[in-house]
Design an enzyme around this catalytic site. Sequence first.
Site, PDB file in Angstrom:
ATOM      1  N   GLY A  73      14.965  42.877  44.470  1.00 18.49           N
ATOM      2  CA  GLY A  73      13.518  42.764  44.578  1.00 18.49           C
ATOM      3  C   GLY A  73      12.827  42.437  43.266  1.00 18.49           C
ATOM      4  N   GLY A  85      19.232  41.597  37.463  1.00 25.12           N
ATOM      5  CA  GLY A  85      18.072  42.460  37.693  1.00 25.12           C
ATOM      6  C   GLY A  85      18.199  43.157  39.031  1.00 25.12           C
ATOM      7  N   LEU A  86      17.348  44.146  39.213  1.00 22.50           N
ATOM      8  CA  LEU A  86      17.377  44.953  40.433  1.00 22.50           C
ATOM      9  C   LEU A  86      17.066  44.122  41.673  1.00 22.50           C
ATOM     10  CD1 LEU A  86      15.305  48.020  39.126  1.00 22.50           C
ATOM     11  CD2 LEU A  86      17.782  47.989  39.582  1.00 22.50           C
ATOM     12  N   SER A 124      24.327  41.769  39.532  1.00 17.72           N
ATOM     13  CA  SER A 124      25.274  41.968  38.423  1.00 17.72           C
ATOM     14  C   SER A 124      24.935  43.184  37.569  1.00 17.72           C
ATOM     15  CB  SER A 124      25.451  40.701  37.569  1.00 17.72           C
ATOM     16  OG  SER A 124      24.321  39.887  37.491  1.00 17.72           O
TER      17      SER A 124
END
Length: 182
Positions: free
Chosen positions: A15, A12-13, A86
């Site tokens: 934050g 995931g991004l 990732s």
Amino acid sequence: VQKQGVTLWFTGLSGAGKSTLANIMVERLRSAGRQVELLDGDEVRTNLTADLGFSKEDRDENIKRIAYVSKLLSRNGVVAITAAISPYHEARAKARAEIDDFVEIFIDCPIEICAQRDVKGLYAKAMAGEIPHFTGVSDPYEVPEDAEIVIPSHKHSPDESVDLIFEQLSRLGYPLLEMVTA
Ligand SMILES: Nc1ncnc2c1ncn2[C@@H]1O[C@H](COP(=O)(O)OP(=O)(O)O)[C@@H](O)[C@H]1O
Ligand SMILES: [Mg+2]
């Protein structure tokens, strides 16, 4: 319940909440008597992969090393949790192919919310053009299409998100919070 190793692969991004949720999971797993190890991207990048940057090549190498260590751990009964962005599908697919017990957990939080949270002040810098390879701003994030678990972290409290993850892990055949007896 038998001792059962597995790699829980967060993606995931920046934050999105990977580290936050992973740390809560570590606590709960330890309380349930599990052997658990967390490979957090930020920490790994200060030791195991301190020589790497953020080009595609380096990101792929970063993921490859994390995957290798989590494979060694999880095949020996440890719950290995990885919390790294990732961003590339292919690198995640390679990790999946290499690790027998592998569950991909996509922490699906809109970039607007990640940028609002801006925990490390990096989105502001990236949006000002100061970070050339910042995922979601000046570098790609390839949204997972085959994650076993998808968590919209902005719609739940961190504890609720973790409840959902453990529920779905049980359904997938990993009842990790049941007390370990062997
Ligand atoms: N509902 C929520 N779920 C998860 N994190 C949240 C939530 N609301 C606010 N946050 C905050 O968002 C930030 C997420 O940062 P972090 O866990 O470091 O993300 P990542 O490891 O994915 O970069 C933390 O400061 C956390 O406290
Ligand atoms: Mg993190």
